[in-house]
Every structure is written in C-alpha cells, then in structure tokens.
Design a protein around this motif. Structure first.
Motif: not given
Length: 84
Positions: A27-49
């Motif tokens: 049987p094929p080896v399953q990919l680890p969940a950490s490799l297929t999980a969505e990468t979180p992106y940072p929040d972009i603030p409204d008031n950018m300095t």
C-alpha cells in the motif's frame, strides 16, 4: 576436450535454476498531514506603518519558506516512491 566437458557442466547447471519472481502489492505510504496542511498566513493590519510593513514582510517570507520546505519534502517522497 576440457572445454567441452566444462560446457556440458555449465549447461547442466543452468538447467537447475528454477526461480519464480513474486511481486507483493504494497500500500502507498500516506503523506504526513503536516506537509499537506494549509500554511497559515499572517494577518494584515488595517493601519500599516513602515515598521509594521517590515514585520509583515518577515512573516510572509517565513510562511513562504515553510511552503518551500513542504514542497521539497513532497518531492523527496515522490522521488523515493519512483525509485522503488
């Protein structure tokens, strides 16, 4: 005369080989969940300095680096599967 004797012995030895190759499905080896999980992106603030922009760039480059590491790991797994 010796060569003829050796050829006849070799012919007899090659007739004794009786091997059968049996392939077992793996049987094929399953990919680890950490490799297929969505990468979180940072929040972009409204008031950018300007300083906030630099912090956001660092966060975005970190997320991009994590994505590239995950893709490299997936390629490594794909290459190891292809070589088997």
């Amino acid at each position: 005369m010796i060569a003829l004797l050796l050829l006849s012995v070799l012919a007899q030895l090659s007739g004794c080989s009786n091997t059968k190759t049996v392939y077992v499905p793996v049987p094929p080896v399953q990919l680890p969940a950490s490799l297929t999980a969505e990468t979180p992106y940072p929040d972009i603030p409204d008031n950018m300095t300007w300083g906030g922009s630099l912090d956001l760039n660092v966060s975005l480059l970190s997320a991009l680096g994590q994505c590239n590491r995950d893709k490299a790991d997936i390629r490594t797994i794909g290459q190891s599967r292809a070589s088997q």
